[in-house]
Design an enzyme around this catalytic site. Structure first.
Site, PDB file in Angstrom:
ATOM      1  N   CYS A  74       0.870  -1.181   0.000  1.00 25.34           N
ATOM      2  CA  CYS A  74       0.000   0.000   0.000  1.00 25.34           C
ATOM      3  C   CYS A  74       0.900   1.223   0.000  1.00 25.34           C
ATOM      4  O   CYS A  74       1.677   1.437   0.938  1.00 25.34           O
ATOM      5  CB  CYS A  74      -0.911   0.002   1.220  1.00 25.34           C
ATOM      6  SG  CYS A  74      -1.858   1.529   1.407  1.00 25.34           S
ATOM      7  N   ASN A  76       0.215   4.505   0.193  1.00 28.10           N
ATOM      8  CA  ASN A  76      -0.062   5.458   1.256  1.00 28.10           C
ATOM      9  C   ASN A  76       0.291   4.864   2.608  1.00 28.10           C
ATOM     10  O   ASN A  76       0.827   5.544   3.490  1.00 28.10           O
ATOM     11  CB  ASN A  76      -1.538   5.874   1.223  1.00 28.10           C
ATOM     12  CG  ASN A  76      -1.865   6.739   0.027  1.00 28.10           C
ATOM     13  OD1 ASN A  76      -1.101   7.626  -0.339  1.00 28.10           O
ATOM     14  ND2 ASN A  76      -3.001   6.485  -0.599  1.00 28.10           N
ATOM     15  N   ASN A 163       1.179  -4.675  -6.901  1.00 24.83           N
ATOM     16  CA  ASN A 163      -0.199  -5.146  -6.794  1.00 24.83           C
ATOM     17  C   ASN A 163      -0.921  -4.742  -8.076  1.00 24.83           C
ATOM     18  O   ASN A 163      -0.495  -3.840  -8.793  1.00 24.83           O
ATOM     19  CB  ASN A 163      -0.890  -4.588  -5.541  1.00 24.83           C
ATOM     20  CG  ASN A 163      -0.818  -3.071  -5.455  1.00 24.83           C
ATOM     21  OD1 ASN A 163      -0.241  -2.405  -6.294  1.00 24.83           O
ATOM     22  ND2 ASN A 163      -1.424  -2.512  -4.429  1.00 24.83           N
ATOM     23  N   HIS A 165      -3.444  -3.284 -10.964  1.00 23.75           N
ATOM     24  CA  HIS A 165      -4.255  -2.090 -11.203  1.00 23.75           C
ATOM     25  C   HIS A 165      -4.814  -2.101 -12.619  1.00 23.75           C
ATOM     26  O   HIS A 165      -4.120  -2.468 -13.570  1.00 23.75           O
ATOM     27  CB  HIS A 165      -3.429  -0.820 -11.009  1.00 23.75           C
ATOM     28  CG  HIS A 165      -2.992  -0.606  -9.601  1.00 23.75           C
ATOM     29  ND1 HIS A 165      -3.759   0.044  -8.670  1.00 23.75           N
ATOM     30  CD2 HIS A 165      -1.867  -1.004  -8.957  1.00 23.75           C
ATOM     31  CE1 HIS A 165      -3.128   0.051  -7.509  1.00 23.75           C
ATOM     32  NE2 HIS A 165      -1.972  -0.583  -7.668  1.00 23.75           N
ATOM     33  N   ASN A 196      -7.348  -3.588  -8.299  1.00 20.84           N
ATOM     34  CA  ASN A 196      -7.709  -2.230  -7.939  1.00 20.84           C
ATOM     35  C   ASN A 196      -8.036  -1.508  -9.246  1.00 20.84           C
ATOM     36  O   ASN A 196      -7.386  -1.758 -10.266  1.00 20.84           O
ATOM     37  CB  ASN A 196      -6.537  -1.525  -7.255  1.00 20.84           C
ATOM     38  CG  ASN A 196      -6.040  -2.295  -6.043  1.00 20.84           C
ATOM     39  OD1 ASN A 196      -6.661  -2.285  -4.991  1.00 20.84           O
ATOM     40  ND2 ASN A 196      -4.908  -2.982  -6.192  1.00 20.84           N
ATOM     41  N   GLU A 214     -10.734   0.077  -4.476  1.00 15.24           N
ATOM     42  CA  GLU A 214      -9.647  -0.782  -4.030  1.00 15.24           C
ATOM     43  C   GLU A 214     -10.123  -2.207  -3.781  1.00 15.24           C
ATOM     44  O   GLU A 214     -11.183  -2.421  -3.174  1.00 15.24           O
ATOM     45  CB  GLU A 214      -8.993  -0.226  -2.765  1.00 15.24           C
ATOM     46  CG  GLU A 214      -8.177   1.032  -3.009  1.00 15.24           C
ATOM     47  CD  GLU A 214      -7.147   1.262  -1.931  1.00 15.24           C
ATOM     48  OE1 GLU A 214      -6.301   0.369  -1.716  1.00 15.24           O
ATOM     49  OE2 GLU A 214      -7.191   2.333  -1.304  1.00 15.24           O
ATOM     50  N   ARG A 215      -9.327  -3.122  -4.231  1.00 14.82           N
ATOM     51  CA  ARG A 215      -9.565  -4.544  -4.011  1.00 14.82           C
ATOM     52  C   ARG A 215      -9.651  -4.828  -2.508  1.00 14.82           C
ATOM     53  O   ARG A 215      -8.748  -4.549  -1.748  1.00 14.82           O
ATOM     54  CB  ARG A 215      -8.402  -5.314  -4.632  1.00 14.82           C
ATOM     55  CG  ARG A 215      -8.399  -6.802  -4.463  1.00 14.82           C
ATOM     56  CD  ARG A 215      -7.142  -7.420  -5.054  1.00 14.82           C
ATOM     57  NE  ARG A 215      -5.915  -6.870  -4.464  1.00 14.82           N
ATOM     58  CZ  ARG A 215      -4.711  -7.399  -4.637  1.00 14.82           C
ATOM     59  NH1 ARG A 215      -4.553  -8.460  -5.418  1.00 14.82           N
ATOM     60  NH2 ARG A 215      -3.661  -6.860  -4.072  1.00 14.82           N
ATOM     61  N   CYS A 223      -5.233   6.072  -3.071  1.00 16.57           N
ATOM     62  CA  CYS A 223      -4.469   4.834  -3.243  1.00 16.57           C
ATOM     63  C   CYS A 223      -3.127   5.220  -3.846  1.00 16.57           C
ATOM     64  O   CYS A 223      -3.070   5.693  -4.991  1.00 16.57           O
ATOM     65  CB  CYS A 223      -5.208   3.850  -4.149  1.00 16.57           C
ATOM     66  SG  CYS A 223      -4.287   2.339  -4.504  1.00 16.57           S
ATOM     67  N   THR A 225      -0.366   3.313  -4.643  1.00 15.51           N
ATOM     68  CA  THR A 225       0.050   2.492  -5.782  1.00 15.51           C
ATOM     69  C   THR A 225      -0.830   2.779  -6.988  1.00 15.51           C
ATOM     70  O   THR A 225      -0.375   2.746  -8.130  1.00 15.51           O
ATOM     71  CB  THR A 225       0.004   0.996  -5.439  1.00 15.51           C
ATOM     72  OG1 THR A 225      -1.303   0.651  -4.961  1.00 15.51           O
ATOM     73  CG2 THR A 225       1.047   0.635  -4.394  1.00 15.51           C
ATOM     74  N   GLY A 226      -2.111   3.095  -6.736  1.00 14.60           N
ATOM     75  CA  GLY A 226      -3.018   3.434  -7.831  1.00 14.60           C
ATOM     76  C   GLY A 226      -2.640   4.730  -8.512  1.00 14.60           C
ATOM     77  O   GLY A 226      -2.743   4.865  -9.736  1.00 14.60           O
TER      78      GLY A 226
END
Length: 280
Positions: A74, A76, A163, A165, A196, A214-215, A223, A225-226
């Site tokens: 994550c 954040n 992860n 996206h 995500n 988010e998943r 998010c 990573t998003g």
């Protein structure tokens, strides 16, 4: 159990210190403590643990979504981990390495008056190969490909930042029914480990706006990573430059996809909200 509630761009998690002893049943605890009516209320639970190999990392982060599922990373959340370990005296270094299921990430802590205010995270290289995202498709990548969801064709760019996206560029993101459409992307057969999903509006070549499903957590205020995946996708689709500001519901993040190293760097704030003791 003592805990600290922290947030970064509105992405809020409950943090627990597991450096001396493991936390039992973190999956069940994540479900209970994340409940916004009967628990503390959060997007999930993050444990701060000893690293598997102290020669390679300083700390290890385990991240559990509100539904109890463990996620790789994550963006954040890891900024708050950096703030937690510095502000609580677990390190006096302003550069730390955090082990995650997505690998070991390097953090630079920006300190003011003895406290961490913002953090720059080297998020590593984006992964575009379908098997690396993962996406159930062939080819070298999955960039701007059509995908039919709820009777509409969306152009999707799939990116892994450790992860999965699915990034979609569209207009009118404020009016999208994310609770209706988000789960359709998350559980689509194209994404064997769920995904995500970022819905992104291009303001100009240096500014993006984003909402995220988010998943395992649903719509969240941010998010990390998003935001990184969206910046990468914006470059790949010709929508933006390599250095952008991504505005989310909870605040802004500065993202740079460095051409020389192929690494993505994310800078944003980290905030301690309160501490307490969970009796549930």
């Amino acid at each position: 159990m003592k805990f600290t509630k922290m947030q970064a761009a509105g992405n809020d998690y409950v943090y627990m210190d597991a450096l001396q002893a493991p936390i039992p049943d973190p999956e069940g605890l994540a479900r209970r403590i994340s409940d916004r009516h009967f628990g503390v209320g959060s997007d999930g639970l993050i444990l701060i643990c000893p690293p598997s190999d102290p020669g390679k990392a300083d700390f290890r982060m385990r991240m559990f979504n509100a539904d109890g599922s463990e996620a790789e990373m994550c963006g954040n959340g890891i900024r708050c981990v950096g703030k937690y370990v510095y502000d609580n005296g677990h390190t006096d270094r302003e550069r730390v390495r955090i082990e995650t299921l997505a690998g070991i990430l390097a953090l630079r802590l920006h300190v003011s008056d003895g406290k961490v205010e913002t953090v720059t995270v080297d998020m590593g290289e984006p992964r575009l190969a379908p098997e690396a995202v993962p996406v159930s498709d062939s080819g070298a990548d999955f960039i701007n490909r059509p995908l039919r969801v709820q009777g509409r064709v969306w152009n999707v760019t799939a990116v892994s930042m450790g992860n999965p996206h699915a990034v979609i560029f569209t207009h009118g993101i404020d009016k999208l029914d994310l609770p209706g459409i988000g789960p359709q992307f998350e559980h689509h057969p194209l994404f064997p480990r769920r995904t995500n999903t970022e819905f992104v509006e291009v303001v100009d070549r240096r500014n993006l706006r984003m909402r995220v499903w988010e998943r395992g957590a649903g719509e969240t205020l941010a998010c990390g990573t998003g935001a990184c995946a969206s910046a990468v996708a914006a470059v790949l689709t010709g929508n933006a430059d390599r250095k952008v500001r991504v505005e989310l519901l909870g605040g802004g993040l500065d993202i740079e996809w460095d051409a020389a190293t192929n690494h993505v760097f994310m800078t944003g704030g980290a905030v301690t909200v309160f501490t307490g003791e969970y009796l549930g």
